[in-house]
Design a protein around this motif. Sequence first.
Motif, PDB file in Angstrom:
ATOM      1  N   LEU A 168       8.412  -0.590   8.490  1.00 35.16           N
ATOM      2  CA  LEU A 168       7.524  -1.250   7.873  1.00 35.16           C
ATOM      3  C   LEU A 168       8.153  -2.917   7.425  1.00 35.16           C
ATOM      4  CD1 LEU A 168       5.943   0.421   4.778  1.00 35.16           C
ATOM      5  CD2 LEU A 168       5.234  -0.012   6.909  1.00 35.16           C
ATOM      6  N   VAL A 169       7.421  -3.993   8.013  1.00 36.14           N
ATOM      7  CA  VAL A 169       8.370  -5.367   7.629  1.00 36.14           C
ATOM      8  C   VAL A 169       8.102  -5.933   6.433  1.00 36.14           C
ATOM      9  CG1 VAL A 169       9.019  -7.730   8.381  1.00 36.14           C
ATOM     10  CG2 VAL A 169       8.299  -5.476   9.977  1.00 36.14           C
ATOM     11  N   PRO A 170       9.041  -6.375   5.757  1.00 37.44           N
ATOM     12  CA  PRO A 170       8.744  -6.277   4.367  1.00 37.44           C
ATOM     13  C   PRO A 170       8.390  -8.017   4.741  1.00 37.44           C
ATOM     14  CG  PRO A 170      11.071  -6.951   5.134  1.00 37.44           C
ATOM     15  CD  PRO A 170      10.348  -5.893   5.229  1.00 37.44           C
ATOM     16  N   CYS A 171       6.785  -8.465   3.119  1.00 42.04           N
ATOM     17  CA  CYS A 171       6.955  -9.626   2.909  1.00 42.04           C
ATOM     18  C   CYS A 171       8.560 -10.196   2.084  1.00 42.04           C
ATOM     19  CB  CYS A 171       5.766 -10.471   2.588  1.00 42.04           C
ATOM     20  SG  CYS A 171       5.087  -9.648   1.125  1.00 42.04           S
ATOM     21  N   GLU A 172       8.230 -11.676   2.607  1.00 45.38           N
ATOM     22  CA  GLU A 172       8.769 -12.706   1.520  1.00 45.38           C
ATOM     23  C   GLU A 172       8.604 -11.986  -0.407  1.00 45.38           C
ATOM     24  OE1 GLU A 172       8.482 -17.336  -0.266  1.00 45.38           O
ATOM     25  OE2 GLU A 172       7.237 -16.496   1.011  1.00 45.38           O
ATOM     26  N   MET A 173       7.514 -11.767  -0.965  1.00 49.80           N
ATOM     27  CA  MET A 173       6.991 -11.264  -2.241  1.00 49.80           C
ATOM     28  C   MET A 173       8.060 -10.274  -2.202  1.00 49.80           C
ATOM     29  SD  MET A 173       3.410 -12.919  -3.055  1.00 49.80           S
ATOM     30  CE  MET A 173       3.785 -11.829  -5.169  1.00 49.80           C
ATOM     31  N   GLU A 175      -2.147  -8.439  -4.116  1.00 49.59           N
ATOM     32  CA  GLU A 175      -2.599  -7.745  -2.430  1.00 49.59           C
ATOM     33  C   GLU A 175      -3.636  -6.559  -2.977  1.00 49.59           C
ATOM     34  OE1 GLU A 175       1.648  -5.591  -1.314  1.00 49.59           O
ATOM     35  OE2 GLU A 175       0.778  -5.012  -2.795  1.00 49.59           O
ATOM     36  N   TYR A 176      -3.781  -7.340  -4.537  1.00 48.89           N
ATOM     37  CA  TYR A 176      -5.175  -6.490  -4.630  1.00 48.89           C
ATOM     38  C   TYR A 176      -7.014  -7.576  -4.244  1.00 48.89           C
ATOM     39  CZ  TYR A 176      -3.709  -1.963  -4.873  1.00 48.89           C
ATOM     40  OH  TYR A 176      -2.879  -0.556  -4.988  1.00 48.89           O
ATOM     41  N   LYS A 227      -0.793   2.366   1.511  1.00 47.85           N
ATOM     42  CA  LYS A 227      -0.758   2.895   0.295  1.00 47.85           C
ATOM     43  C   LYS A 227      -0.822   4.263  -0.061  1.00 47.85           C
ATOM     44  CE  LYS A 227      -4.346  -1.068  -0.695  1.00 47.85           C
ATOM     45  NZ  LYS A 227      -5.493  -1.368  -0.822  1.00 47.85           N
ATOM     46  N   LEU A 228      -0.494   5.085  -0.756  1.00 43.54           N
ATOM     47  CA  LEU A 228      -0.953   6.205  -1.369  1.00 43.54           C
ATOM     48  C   LEU A 228      -1.447   6.168  -2.355  1.00 43.54           C
ATOM     49  CD1 LEU A 228       0.397   9.293  -1.008  1.00 43.54           C
ATOM     50  CD2 LEU A 228       2.125   8.141  -2.024  1.00 43.54           C
ATOM     51  N   ALA A 229      -2.671   6.786  -2.677  1.00 39.80           N
ATOM     52  CA  ALA A 229      -3.262   7.082  -3.446  1.00 39.80           C
ATOM     53  C   ALA A 229      -4.413   5.555  -3.754  1.00 39.80           C
ATOM     54  CB  ALA A 229      -3.417   7.524  -4.538  1.00 39.80           C
ATOM     55  N   GLY A 230      -3.783   4.795  -3.193  1.00 39.35           N
ATOM     56  CA  GLY A 230      -4.792   3.131  -3.520  1.00 39.35           C
ATOM     57  C   GLY A 230      -3.595   2.735  -3.748  1.00 39.35           C
TER      58      GLY A 230
END
Length: 155
Positions: free
Chosen positions: A31-36, A89-90, A124-127
């Motif tokens: 998984l490539v991390p974003c800036e945040m 993200e949401y 995501k896991l369980a949203g």
Amino acid sequence: MTNLSRARLIAILVPNLLLWGAIGSQYIGHLVPCEMCMWQRWPHVAAIVLALIAIALRTQPSASRAFTLLAALAILVSGGIGVYHAGVEYHWWTGPERCTGSHFTSLADLMKAPVVMCDVPQWKLAGISLAGFNAIFSILGGLATLFYASRKGIR
């Protein structure tokens, strides 16, 4: 085990587990991390350093407590960044223009954008996204560290 010893233990374990979990998801899970995502890592590094100092000063309870409390605050800062990132993200609020897809006005802007966008969770896991999990565990760990570090007494 004293309350201060418990606080130091939490202050060293929580940021280590979260930081190494993030690094593992990057290098093992690809998984490539974003800036945040990267922003959330730095307070954990600070918390680890502060907790190590607190452990080194364990024979000086006042100094050890002070560094443990600073480590707790650093853990909480990462949790706060995690809350902000999860909200981006949401789509509860907008994030920084340079790492979200909502502010591109031209193809040139799009071409300058990072490959991994901050407003799109990769997992995501369980949203709950990784930023959400960091927020939950950092806030709980930081509060637990504050609780034990602020309690006087042997047990």
